[in-house]
Structure formats: C-alpha cells, structure tokens
Design a protein around this motif. Structure first.
Motif, PDB file in Angstrom:
ATOM      1  N   THR A 285       0.823  -1.207   0.000  1.00 57.72           N
ATOM      2  CA  THR A 285       0.000   0.000   0.000  1.00 57.72           C
ATOM      3  C   THR A 285       0.864   1.267   0.000  1.00 57.72           C
ATOM      4  OG1 THR A 285      -1.656  -1.201   1.299  1.00 57.72           O
ATOM      5  CG2 THR A 285      -1.874   1.207   1.191  1.00 57.72           C
ATOM      6  N   ASP A 286       0.632   2.143  -0.987  1.00 59.40           N
ATOM      7  CA  ASP A 286       1.320   3.432  -1.091  1.00 59.40           C
ATOM      8  C   ASP A 286       2.845   3.316  -1.177  1.00 59.40           C
ATOM      9  OD1 ASP A 286      -1.101   4.857  -0.997  1.00 59.40           O
ATOM     10  OD2 ASP A 286      -1.079   4.882   1.201  1.00 59.40           O
ATOM     11  N   ALA A 287       3.358   2.154  -1.569  1.00 59.40           N
ATOM     12  CA  ALA A 287       4.809   2.024  -1.788  1.00 59.40           C
ATOM     13  C   ALA A 287       5.202   2.862  -2.993  1.00 59.40           C
ATOM     14  CB  ALA A 287       5.179   0.565  -2.005  1.00 59.40           C
ATOM     15  N   SER A 288       6.398   3.435  -2.975  1.00 58.84           N
ATOM     16  CA  SER A 288       6.836   4.300  -4.069  1.00 58.84           C
ATOM     17  C   SER A 288       8.059   3.714  -4.769  1.00 58.84           C
ATOM     18  CB  SER A 288       7.180   5.693  -3.531  1.00 58.84           C
ATOM     19  OG  SER A 288       8.257   5.637  -2.615  1.00 58.84           O
ATOM     20  N   GLY A 289       8.268   4.143  -6.014  1.00 52.49           N
ATOM     21  CA  GLY A 289       9.468   3.771  -6.753  1.00 52.49           C
ATOM     22  C   GLY A 289       9.344   2.549  -7.638  1.00 52.49           C
ATOM     23  N   LEU A 290       8.197   1.889  -7.645  1.00 51.18           N
ATOM     24  CA  LEU A 290       8.018   0.693  -8.469  1.00 51.18           C
ATOM     25  C   LEU A 290       7.749   1.075  -9.921  1.00 51.18           C
ATOM     26  CD1 LEU A 290       5.673  -1.355  -6.105  1.00 51.18           C
ATOM     27  CD2 LEU A 290       8.082  -1.876  -6.607  1.00 51.18           C
ATOM     28  N   THR A 291       8.326   0.326 -10.839  1.00 47.64           N
ATOM     29  CA  THR A 291       8.037   0.540 -12.249  1.00 47.64           C
ATOM     30  C   THR A 291       6.722  -0.145 -12.604  1.00 47.64           C
ATOM     31  OG1 THR A 291       9.175  -1.465 -12.984  1.00 47.64           O
ATOM     32  CG2 THR A 291      10.514   0.541 -12.741  1.00 47.64           C
ATOM     33  N   ALA A 292       6.184   0.204 -13.772  1.00 42.64           N
ATOM     34  CA  ALA A 292       4.942  -0.432 -14.223  1.00 42.64           C
ATOM     35  C   ALA A 292       5.127  -1.926 -14.372  1.00 42.64           C
ATOM     36  CB  ALA A 292       4.496   0.188 -15.549  1.00 42.64           C
ATOM     37  N   GLU A 293       6.292  -2.329 -14.866  1.00 41.12           N
ATOM     38  CA  GLU A 293       6.571  -3.762 -15.045  1.00 41.12           C
ATOM     39  C   GLU A 293       6.639  -4.471 -13.696  1.00 41.12           C
ATOM     40  OE1 GLU A 293       7.666  -1.523 -18.548  1.00 41.12           O
ATOM     41  OE2 GLU A 293       8.284  -1.308 -16.446  1.00 41.12           O
ATOM     42  N   GLN A 294       7.258  -3.841 -12.708  1.00 39.56           N
ATOM     43  CA  GLN A 294       7.341  -4.450 -11.380  1.00 39.56           C
ATOM     44  C   GLN A 294       5.963  -4.585 -10.753  1.00 39.56           C
ATOM     45  OE1 GLN A 294      10.238  -1.728  -9.593  1.00 39.56           O
ATOM     46  NE2 GLN A 294      11.680  -3.431  -9.358  1.00 39.56           N
ATOM     47  N   LYS A 295       5.132  -3.561 -10.893  1.00 39.14           N
ATOM     48  CA  LYS A 295       3.779  -3.622 -10.342  1.00 39.14           C
ATOM     49  C   LYS A 295       2.995  -4.780 -10.942  1.00 39.14           C
ATOM     50  CE  LYS A 295       3.376   1.341  -9.323  1.00 39.14           C
ATOM     51  NZ  LYS A 295       2.676   2.605  -9.646  1.00 39.14           N
ATOM     52  N   GLN A 296       3.133  -4.935 -12.247  1.00 35.61           N
ATOM     53  CA  GLN A 296       2.434  -6.022 -12.921  1.00 35.61           C
ATOM     54  C   GLN A 296       2.928  -7.377 -12.415  1.00 35.61           C
ATOM     55  OE1 GLN A 296       3.003  -6.096 -17.171  1.00 35.61           O
ATOM     56  NE2 GLN A 296       1.157  -7.313 -17.532  1.00 35.61           N
ATOM     57  N   TRP A 297       4.230  -7.489 -12.278  1.00 41.55           N
ATOM     58  CA  TRP A 297       4.823  -8.756 -11.814  1.00 41.55           C
ATOM     59  C   TRP A 297       4.382  -9.050 -10.381  1.00 41.55           C
ATOM     60  CZ3 TRP A 297       7.959 -10.402  -7.849  1.00 41.55           C
ATOM     61  CH2 TRP A 297       8.541 -11.652  -7.985  1.00 41.55           C
ATOM     62  N   LEU A 298       4.386  -8.050  -9.514  1.00 40.62           N
ATOM     63  CA  LEU A 298       3.983  -8.245  -8.121  1.00 40.62           C
ATOM     64  C   LEU A 298       2.526  -8.684  -8.012  1.00 40.62           C
ATOM     65  CD1 LEU A 298       5.754  -5.118  -6.555  1.00 40.62           C
ATOM     66  CD2 LEU A 298       6.308  -7.517  -6.060  1.00 40.62           C
ATOM     67  N   ARG A 299       1.650  -8.039  -8.775  1.00 41.19           N
ATOM     68  CA  ARG A 299       0.243  -8.436  -8.744  1.00 41.19           C
ATOM     69  C   ARG A 299       0.081  -9.882  -9.203  1.00 41.19           C
ATOM     70  NH1 ARG A 299      -0.468  -3.586 -11.831  1.00 41.19           N
ATOM     71  NH2 ARG A 299      -0.909  -1.784 -10.491  1.00 41.19           N
ATOM     72  N   ARG A 300       0.792 -10.213 -10.270  1.00 41.53           N
ATOM     73  CA  ARG A 300       0.673 -11.558 -10.835  1.00 41.53           C
ATOM     74  C   ARG A 300       1.136 -12.629  -9.858  1.00 41.53           C
ATOM     75  NH1 ARG A 300       3.228 -10.565 -15.141  1.00 41.53           N
ATOM     76  NH2 ARG A 300       5.192 -11.632 -14.759  1.00 41.53           N
ATOM     77  N   HIS A 301       2.044 -12.271  -8.955  1.00 34.67           N
ATOM     78  CA  HIS A 301       2.577 -13.249  -8.004  1.00 34.67           C
ATOM     79  C   HIS A 301       1.980 -13.124  -6.610  1.00 34.67           C
ATOM     80  CE1 HIS A 301       5.567 -13.634 -11.227  1.00 34.67           C
ATOM     81  NE2 HIS A 301       5.776 -14.859 -10.744  1.00 34.67           N
ATOM     82  N   GLY A 302       0.832 -12.437  -6.513  1.00 35.26           N
ATOM     83  CA  GLY A 302       0.076 -12.473  -5.262  1.00 35.26           C
ATOM     84  C   GLY A 302       0.308 -11.348  -4.291  1.00 35.26           C
ATOM     85  N   ALA A 303       1.075 -10.331  -4.669  1.00 33.19           N
ATOM     86  CA  ALA A 303       1.239  -9.177  -3.778  1.00 33.19           C
ATOM     87  C   ALA A 303      -0.069  -8.397  -3.671  1.00 33.19           C
ATOM     88  CB  ALA A 303       2.361  -8.272  -4.283  1.00 33.19           C
ATOM     89  N   LEU A 304      -0.236  -7.697  -2.550  1.00 29.06           N
ATOM     90  CA  LEU A 304      -1.506  -7.019  -2.277  1.00 29.06           C
ATOM     91  C   LEU A 304      -1.349  -5.496  -2.324  1.00 29.06           C
ATOM     92  CD1 LEU A 304      -2.629  -9.132   0.824  1.00 29.06           C
ATOM     93  CD2 LEU A 304      -3.216  -9.521  -1.596  1.00 29.06           C
ATOM     94  N   ASN A 305      -2.426  -4.833  -2.743  1.00 31.73           N
ATOM     95  CA  ASN A 305      -2.517  -3.373  -2.751  1.00 31.73           C
ATOM     96  C   ASN A 305      -1.377  -2.712  -3.552  1.00 31.73           C
ATOM     97  OD1 ASN A 305      -4.679  -3.855  -1.093  1.00 31.73           O
ATOM     98  ND2 ASN A 305      -4.012  -2.518   0.559  1.00 31.73           N
ATOM     99  N   VAL A 306      -1.013  -3.338  -4.647  1.00 28.57           N
ATOM    100  CA  VAL A 306      -0.006  -2.735  -5.543  1.00 28.57           C
ATOM    101  C   VAL A 306      -0.726  -1.735  -6.419  1.00 28.57           C
ATOM    102  CG1 VAL A 306       1.743  -3.161  -7.284  1.00 28.57           C
ATOM    103  CG2 VAL A 306       1.315  -4.877  -5.499  1.00 28.57           C
ATOM    104  N   GLU A 307      -0.431  -0.449  -6.255  1.00 29.57           N
ATOM    105  CA  GLU A 307      -1.189   0.589  -6.965  1.00 29.57           C
ATOM    106  C   GLU A 307      -0.329   1.247  -8.047  1.00 29.57           C
ATOM    107  OE1 GLU A 307      -2.281   3.143  -3.767  1.00 29.57           O
ATOM    108  OE2 GLU A 307      -3.576   1.653  -2.817  1.00 29.57           O
TER     109      GLU A 307
END
Length: 307
Positions: A285-307
C-alpha cells in the motif's frame, strides 16, 4: 582493612593464599604474573594491571572501577558480577573469560580478543570497543546501548535478547550469529554483515543498514519500521511477516527473498531487484518507486494493494 603492598600480594600468591576481599585500590601490579589467583570480591579501584598475566584469575564480584588492564591477559578469567565501569582494557585478551552480569559501563574495550567468552547479562552500555573480536561468544540478554563496536566481529556469537539501542556498529560482522529478539532501535549498521544470521522477531526500527549484507539471514517477523536499507544485500533472505513500513529499500537486492505476508506499506522501492522473490500476501500500500513492469509482476505473483 589495611591495604596490602605489592610484595605482600605476590608473597600471598606464591604461597597459594587467597586475596579474596583484599583492599588493593591503586595497587600497581603491572607486568606481574597473577595467574590462578583468587581476587574474588577484592577492591581494586584504579588498580594498575597493564600487561599483567591474569590467566584463570578469579575476579568474581571484584571492584575494578577505573582500573587499567591495558594489554593484560585475562584468558579464562572469572569476572562474574565484577564491576569494571570506565575500566581500561584496550588490546586485552579475554578469550574464554566468564563474565556473566559484569558491569563494563563506559569501559574501553578497543581491539580486545574475547572469542568464546561468556558475558550473559553483562552491561556494555556506552563502551568503546571498535575492532574487537567476540566470535563464538555468549552475550545473552546483554545490554550494549550507545556502545561503539564498529569493525568488530560477533560471528557465530549467541546474542539472543541482547539490546543495542543507538549503538554504532558500522562494518561490524554478525555472520551466522544468533540474534533472536535482539533490539537494534536506531542503531548505525552501515556495511554490517548479517549473512546467515538468525534475526527472528528482532527489532531494527529506524536502524541505518545502508549497504548491509543480510544474505540468507532469517528476519521472519522482524521490525524494520522506517529502517534505511539502501543498497542492502537481501538475497535469499527470509522476511516472512516482517514489518518494512516506511523503510527505504532503494537499490536493495531482494532476489530470491521470501516476502510473504510482509508489510511494505509506504516503503521506498526505487531500483529494488525482486527477481525470483516470493511476494504472496505482501502488502505494498502506497509504496513508491516501483516501475509499471514491477507492479504487474507483483500483482501476478500475489502481492496485495499494488497501486
């Protein structure tokens, strides 16, 4: 009680007599051999013991306040409950010493050798001990707040429940050390080595771990709130359930790390490497500095509240 002279002390030692509870304040026993002597409970305030051989000496419950033990050999000495506040022990040999509950508040321990020693419950607050060696030592529940152990080594040491509040530990080594429930609030740990250390449920809020090596360390349920982990090596590190809220992980390497159920809310994650990390249930939640590709990868692998 009358104070004993140096000649009286040496004569008693030669005859095998005890010096327990002797009045020896200010005595000058520098460069003498006191090996195996019984000084338990003795009063040695400001005693001069520079380069003295004290192998297996019994200093249990002795008062050594402001004593000078620089360069002395205290290997296998007994110092349980001894009072060594503001004592001078630079370059002393404390290997195998037993000093449970000893009071070393404000002492100078620079470059001491204390491998395999036992300091369980000892008071090391405000000591100066850079470049010292405590490899394999036991400091269970020891207090090391505001101490300076920069460039010192605690490899394979037993440090469970020890406290290091605001301690200076720059470049210190804790490789393979046992640090379960240790407390490092606000400690300076830049470049410290925690490789394969056990830090289960440890507390490191607001600690500065810039460039620290935590590879393959166990940090499950650890508290790293607002900690600085810029450029830290966290490869294969287990951070299950860890609190990383507000932590600065910019440039950190989390390759292969276990972040399941970890809390990274409002963490700074610029340039972080997540290759092969396990992130299921991790909170971003509200983490900063992630790229669009990282956000997509995190969501795909079960991370929560990746915005």
């Amino acid at each position: 009680m009358a104070q004993l002279t140096v000649s009286h002390v040496l004569a008693r030692l030669k005859s095998g007599r005890s010096l327990s509870r002797a009045e020896l304040s200010h005595v000058n026993l520098s460069q003498q051999c006191l090996d195996g002597g019984d000084f338990s409970g003795a009063y040695l305030r400001r005693a001069k013991l520079q380069h003295t051989s004290c192998r297996a000496v019994d200093f249990s419950q002795a008062t050594l306040v402001l004593a000078n033990l620089s360069g002395s050999n205290l290997a296998e000495a007994r110092l349980t409950d001894a009072v060594l506040t503001q004592a001078q022990l630079p370059e002393a040999n404390l290997q195998g010493a037993i000093a449970r509950s000893a009071n070393l508040h404000g002492a100078n321990l620079e470059r001491v050798s204390a491998q395999r020693s036992r300091f369980d419950g000892a008071d090391f607050r405000s000591v100066s001990a850079p470049q010292s060696r405590f490899d394999g030592a036991s400091l269970l529940a020891a207090q090391l707040d505001d101490a300076n152990f920069s460039q010192s080594s605690f490899a394979n040491a037993h440090l469970r429940n020890s406290t290091w509040l605001s301690a200076t530990l720059v470049g210190a080594s804790f490789a393979e050390a046992e640090l379960t429930q240790a407390k490092f609030h606000g400690a300076l740990l830049m470049g410290a080595n925690f490789s394969e250390a056990d830090l289960l449920s440890s507390e490191l809020p607001e600690a500065d771990l810039t460039g620290a090596v935590l590879r393959s360390a166990q940090l499950d349920w650890a508290d790293l709130w607002n900690a600085v982990l810029m450029g830290a090596d966290l490869r294969q590190t287990s951070l299950y359930g860890a609190t990383l809220e507000y932590a600065n992980l910019s440039g950190a390497n989390l390759s292969g790390a276990d972040l399941r159920a970890a809390n990274l809310e409002k963490a700074q994650l610029d340039g972080v490497c997540f290759d092969r990390a396990t992130v299921r249930g991790a909170l971003f939640t509200d983490a900063s500095g992630l790229t669009a590709e990282q956000k997509q990868w995190l969501r795909r692998h079960g991370a929560l509240n990746v915005e």
